[in-house]
Design a protein around this motif. Sequence first.
Motif, mmCIF file in Angstrom:
data_model
loop_
_atom_site.group_PDB
_atom_site.id
_atom_site.type_symbol
_atom_site.label_atom_id
_atom_site.label_comp_id
_atom_site.label_asym_id
_atom_site.label_seq_id
_atom_site.Cartn_x
_atom_site.Cartn_y
_atom_site.Cartn_z
ATOM 1 N N VAL A 1 47.307 40.191 50.972
ATOM 2 C CA VAL A 1 46.392 40.571 52.055
ATOM 3 C C VAL A 1 45.812 39.325 52.727
ATOM 4 O O VAL A 1 45.697 39.254 53.953
ATOM 5 N N ASN A 2 45.495 38.313 51.911
ATOM 6 C CA ASN A 2 44.944 37.071 52.441
ATOM 7 C C ASN A 2 45.935 36.375 53.378
ATOM 8 O O ASN A 2 45.567 35.912 54.462
ATOM 9 N N ILE A 3 47.194 36.309 52.969
ATOM 10 C CA ILE A 3 48.222 35.675 53.803
ATOM 11 C C ILE A 3 48.363 36.408 55.138
ATOM 12 O O ILE A 3 48.412 35.791 56.207
ATOM 13 N N PHE A 4 48.422 37.734 55.070
ATOM 14 C CA PHE A 4 48.556 38.540 56.285
ATOM 15 C C PHE A 4 47.354 38.349 57.212
ATOM 16 O O PHE A 4 47.503 38.132 58.420
ATOM 17 N N LEU A 5 46.149 38.404 56.639
ATOM 18 C CA LEU A 5 44.942 38.253 57.455
ATOM 19 C C LEU A 5 44.782 36.830 57.976
ATOM 20 O O LEU A 5 44.240 36.633 59.078
ATOM 21 N N PHE B 1 43.995 36.300 61.813
ATOM 22 C CA PHE B 1 42.761 35.692 62.289
ATOM 23 C C PHE B 1 42.962 34.290 62.869
ATOM 24 O O PHE B 1 42.310 33.924 63.845
ATOM 25 N N ILE B 2 43.861 33.503 62.243
ATOM 26 C CA ILE B 2 44.028 32.105 62.665
ATOM 27 C C ILE B 2 44.993 31.998 63.850
ATOM 28 O O ILE B 2 44.687 31.357 64.856
ATOM 29 N N ILE B 3 46.167 32.634 63.719
ATOM 30 C CA ILE B 3 47.204 32.462 64.741
ATOM 31 C C ILE B 3 47.014 33.432 65.909
ATOM 32 O O ILE B 3 47.006 33.029 67.068
ATOM 33 N N GLY C 1 38.261 31.950 60.542
ATOM 34 C CA GLY C 1 39.182 33.059 60.316
ATOM 35 C C GLY C 1 39.767 33.034 58.917
ATOM 36 O O GLY C 1 39.952 34.078 58.284
ATOM 37 N N ALA C 2 40.053 31.821 58.423
ATOM 38 C CA ALA C 2 40.576 31.678 57.058
ATOM 39 C C ALA C 2 39.553 32.167 56.035
ATOM 40 O O ALA C 2 39.898 32.827 55.043
ATOM 41 N N ALA C 3 38.274 31.855 56.280
ATOM 42 C CA ALA C 3 37.212 32.290 55.373
ATOM 43 C C ALA C 3 37.038 33.803 55.408
ATOM 44 O O ALA C 3 36.889 34.450 54.358
ATOM 45 N N VAL C 4 37.058 34.381 56.608
ATOM 46 C CA VAL C 4 36.943 35.842 56.738
ATOM 47 C C VAL C 4 38.096 36.525 56.013
ATOM 48 O O VAL C 4 37.905 37.523 55.307
ATOM 49 N N ALA C 5 39.305 35.982 56.159
ATOM 50 C CA ALA C 5 40.485 36.536 55.482
ATOM 51 C C ALA C 5 40.323 36.495 53.967
ATOM 52 O O ALA C 5 40.659 37.452 53.254
ATOM 53 N N THR C 6 39.773 35.386 53.465
ATOM 54 C CA THR C 6 39.558 35.245 52.018
ATOM 55 C C THR C 6 38.567 36.278 51.503
ATOM 56 O O THR C 6 38.807 36.932 50.483
ATOM 57 N N VAL C 7 37.446 36.446 52.200
ATOM 58 C CA VAL C 7 36.417 37.395 51.770
ATOM 59 C C VAL C 7 36.953 38.825 51.822
ATOM 60 O O VAL C 7 36.737 39.617 50.890
ATOM 61 N N LEU C 8 37.673 39.182 52.879
ATOM 62 C CA LEU C 8 38.221 40.537 52.993
ATOM 63 C C LEU C 8 39.275 40.808 51.918
ATOM 64 O O LEU C 8 39.362 41.915 51.386
ATOM 65 N N SER C 9 40.079 39.800 51.597
ATOM 66 C CA SER C 9 41.084 39.980 50.539
ATOM 67 C C SER C 9 40.406 40.165 49.185
ATOM 68 O O SER C 9 40.883 40.938 48.345
ATOM 69 N N MET C 10 39.288 39.462 48.966
ATOM 70 C CA MET C 10 38.516 39.653 47.740
ATOM 71 C C MET C 10 37.939 41.067 47.680
ATOM 72 O O MET C 10 37.857 41.677 46.608
#
Length: 264
Positions: free
Chosen positions: A101-105, A109-111, A119-128
């Motif tokens: 999920v983190n890779i996908f997000l 968010f970034i690209i 965006g990387a941080a938001v992706a990490t929190v959402l994957s958690m």
Amino acid sequence: SIISRRMGSGDQDGASLTLGNMVFLALASGLLCLAAGLSALRPIIGFFGANEALYPYCRDYLSVLFLGSPLITFTMVASAAVRSEGNARVAMGSMLLGGVVNIFLDALFIIVWGMGVKGAAVATVLSMMVSTVYLVAYFLGGWSEITFRFRYLRLKGSIVKEIFIIGLSDFARMTAMSLTAALFNNTLRVMGGEVPIAVFGIYFRINSFFFMPMIGIAQGAQPIIGFNYGAKQQARVKRALRLANISSSSVALAGFALFMLFPK
């Protein structure tokens, strides 16, 4: 370790109470990290060696990441509890689910949305958050041998003391690693700025490919050692410890050889 030994000795209620203490402490420490991190963001970033050029990126990342601190601490504790009862597949599943999920997000968010480091941080929190939902469903759905109920979310002095005594060595190891990283970053910042810091970060990531399997071996051996210790099967404890030492040492030697022979 406590859960494994309790289960090995047949004390299921003790294992469940230990899980309740773990979750309580994890959420409390997560909230403490959230409050302390957001209130002291600039000093923390400065302590770990960021200069003015790097500060905005660190601020964007950490200001979001600290908001997810309770999720991070919970998933770490819950997955450790799952491993401790011998259900490594579920623990691995929670990590893989969060990772995918983190890779996908990250890509989204970034690209796609151009959010950069934030965006990387938001992706990490959402994957958690996804991993948290997965683990909570596992415990509340009745698939675990450990009973997770709200009545177990009460601190018991003897269990808390045992958790802190056992966890102290790992805490010291992680603290030493963090302080070493801070020392390196500050030294590199003075000597050359962003490029040496980035190089050190790349090295750290490459190195993790060999450290992670060793940590995995240690985490995989712990439930086996703990369960058999609780069941008073000392011969199996010694055998598991010996196999874990041989395996992790082999990985370390392979990593050393690769770094020495093919550094470029």
